[in-house]
Write an enzyme that holds these catalytic residues in place. Sequence first.
Site, mmCIF file in Angstrom:
data_model
loop_
_atom_site.group_PDB
_atom_site.id
_atom_site.type_symbol
_atom_site.label_atom_id
_atom_site.label_comp_id
_atom_site.label_asym_id
_atom_site.label_seq_id
_atom_site.Cartn_x
_atom_site.Cartn_y
_atom_site.Cartn_z
ATOM 1 N N LYS A 209 0.821 -1.218 0.000
ATOM 2 C CA LYS A 209 0.000 0.000 0.000
ATOM 3 C C LYS A 209 0.850 1.261 0.000
ATOM 4 O O LYS A 209 2.034 1.255 0.314
ATOM 5 C CB LYS A 209 -0.983 -0.033 1.169
ATOM 6 C CG LYS A 209 -2.129 -0.991 0.838
ATOM 7 C CD LYS A 209 -3.339 -0.829 1.696
ATOM 8 C CE LYS A 209 -4.456 -1.736 1.131
ATOM 9 N NZ LYS A 209 -5.570 -1.892 2.066
ATOM 10 N N ARG A 243 -4.088 -10.071 4.670
ATOM 11 C CA ARG A 243 -4.390 -10.040 3.236
ATOM 12 C C ARG A 243 -3.137 -9.552 2.523
ATOM 13 O O ARG A 243 -2.676 -8.442 2.749
ATOM 14 C CB ARG A 243 -5.564 -9.090 3.013
ATOM 15 C CG ARG A 243 -6.096 -9.031 1.596
ATOM 16 C CD ARG A 243 -7.276 -8.057 1.547
ATOM 17 N NE ARG A 243 -7.806 -7.945 0.203
ATOM 18 C CZ ARG A 243 -7.282 -7.176 -0.742
ATOM 19 N NH1 ARG A 243 -6.211 -6.455 -0.489
ATOM 20 N NH2 ARG A 243 -7.829 -7.128 -1.940
HETATM 21 C C1 7PM Z 1 -5.577 -0.114 -5.482
HETATM 22 C C2 7PM Z 1 -5.479 0.361 -4.177
HETATM 23 C C3 7PM Z 1 -6.012 -1.373 -5.752
HETATM 24 C C4 7PM Z 1 -5.837 -0.431 -3.148
HETATM 25 C C5 7PM Z 1 -6.348 -2.181 -4.720
HETATM 26 C C6 7PM Z 1 -6.271 -1.705 -3.428
HETATM 27 C C7 7PM Z 1 -8.398 -4.200 1.277
HETATM 28 C C8 7PM Z 1 -9.467 -4.915 0.769
HETATM 29 C C9 7PM Z 1 -8.455 -3.902 -0.846
HETATM 30 C C10 7PM Z 1 -8.148 -4.199 2.687
HETATM 31 C C11 7PM Z 1 -10.060 -5.649 2.866
HETATM 32 C C12 7PM Z 1 -5.440 -3.563 -2.198
HETATM 33 C C13 7PM Z 1 -6.566 -2.559 -2.288
HETATM 34 N N1 7PM Z 1 -7.757 -3.583 0.243
HETATM 35 N N2 7PM Z 1 -10.284 -5.646 1.543
HETATM 36 N N3 7PM Z 1 -9.499 -4.728 -0.548
HETATM 37 N N4 7PM Z 1 -9.020 -4.951 3.424
HETATM 38 N N5 7PM Z 1 -10.847 -6.352 3.663
HETATM 39 O O1 7PM Z 1 -4.373 -3.150 -1.717
HETATM 40 O O2 7PM Z 1 -7.230 -3.565 3.224
HETATM 41 O O3 7PM Z 1 -5.579 -4.685 -2.635
HETATM 42 S S1 7PM Z 1 -8.141 -3.337 -2.429
#
Ligand code: 7PM
Length: 266
Positions: A209, A243
């Site tokens: 992130k 995750r």
């Molecule tokens: C761009 C920026 C693409 C951020 C994808 C993301 C989470 C999630 C995501 C989280 C839960 C990523 C995120 N992040 N679901 N879905 N918790 N529960 O880094 O932190 O994959 S999408």
Amino acid sequence: MGVINTTPDSFSDGGSLYCDGGLALARVVDRAAQMVAGGASLLDIGGESTRPGAVPVSTEEELARVVPCIEALAGRFDVVLSVDTSCGVVMREAAAAGAGMLNDVRALRRETALQAAVELQLPVCLMHMQGDPGSMQSEPEYQDVVNDVTRYLQQRVTDCVAAGLPSELITLDPGFGFGKTLQHNLQLLRELPRLASLGHPLLVGLSRKSMIGKLIGREVDERMPASIALAVLAAERGASIIRCHDVRETVDALAMLTAVSGSKDQ
Ligand code: 7PM
């Protein structure tokens, strides 16, 4: 929990599951096999980009991305398939295709999503987000970020339980990067034990992130070591589900935490 992002613009894998402009199921299965061999016990399949500033996708598009993936993975691997969606229709179709968990960055705030979750009676992850993906990173503000996130999640639990979702099915997530500044994210991680004291398992997503980019200036594809450090710090502070994108490396690191914090005779 290994991340399988089926959006073409996925920030961290840059549409690497695509081939000739379409989602390549063979690549999805390969990626999943890699993650399972690396020690994943959950795979999170998402078809809606929730990256800051992302434009919403249609339900049809989300279904077309997610359902074939779940069909291809269900029964093939000994893991729970989680579907990363806020849409009740996608939840139902994903469950019918073999998904065993619902992961909603909007914490079932959409009435149709809450109804679907109650009917399906599957484990759910309720995540905190301030605002919506389109606007969430423009000057997020809190009185006290840990208090505010805790109270939001507590209220979502109350509402979901009142609607008929058993409390035992609920996992909570502070939503790192979703309407938070770097300082907010650090404060939430520092004080994660306060969230853990709500009595629900905690899921955290810190992998690759932008908070890492802000701290050490690394591009997305160079954030693995920092991601692993954050995963271990979160697990030590009470997170039960991590995750992440780099499953094998993260699982290895977490085994060290388990060993050090485990019993004498381990
Ligand atoms: C761009 C920026 C693409 C951020 C994808 C993301 C989470 C999630 C995501 C989280 C839960 C990523 C995120 N992040 N679901 N879905 N918790 N529960 O880094 O932190 O994959 S999408």
